[in-house]
Design a protein around this motif. Structure first.
Motif: not given
Length: 91
Positions: A17-22, A46-51
């Motif tokens: 999931l990409d949080w940055v662009r939206p 974004q990094r927290m989601r990846q973690d």
């Protein structure tokens, strides 16, 4: 102190999931601010989601999931997550 027995519940799987662009688009459109000023905050989310996606079934993994969830809760009143707000699909 012995730990009480626990029921094991398998983790749900989540997609990339990409949080940055939206978020950047929403900030620019709704608040008329420069989204670059919030780039590090967007990257942190974004990094927290990846973690959280790679979390193990232990206390550290639990803490990663809780940390991500608490940030989502703090985000909700400021950023509507829907078709009119931040368009992110959690499927």
């Amino acid at each position: 102190m012995p730990r009480p027995p626990c029921i094991s519940i398998p983790f749900k799987k989540t997609a990339e999931l990409d949080w940055v662009r939206p978020l950047r688009q929403y900030i620019a459109r709704t608040y008329q601010e420069d989204p670059d000023a919030y780039a590090s905050d967007c990257q942190l989310l974004q990094r927290m989601r990846q973690d959280m996606r790679g979390a193990n079934a232990d206390e550290t993994g639990r803490d990663l999931i809780f940390r991500y969830y608490s940030h989502l809760e703090a985000l909700e009143p400021r950023f509507r997550i829907n078709e009119q707000g931040v368009k992110v699909s959690f499927l």
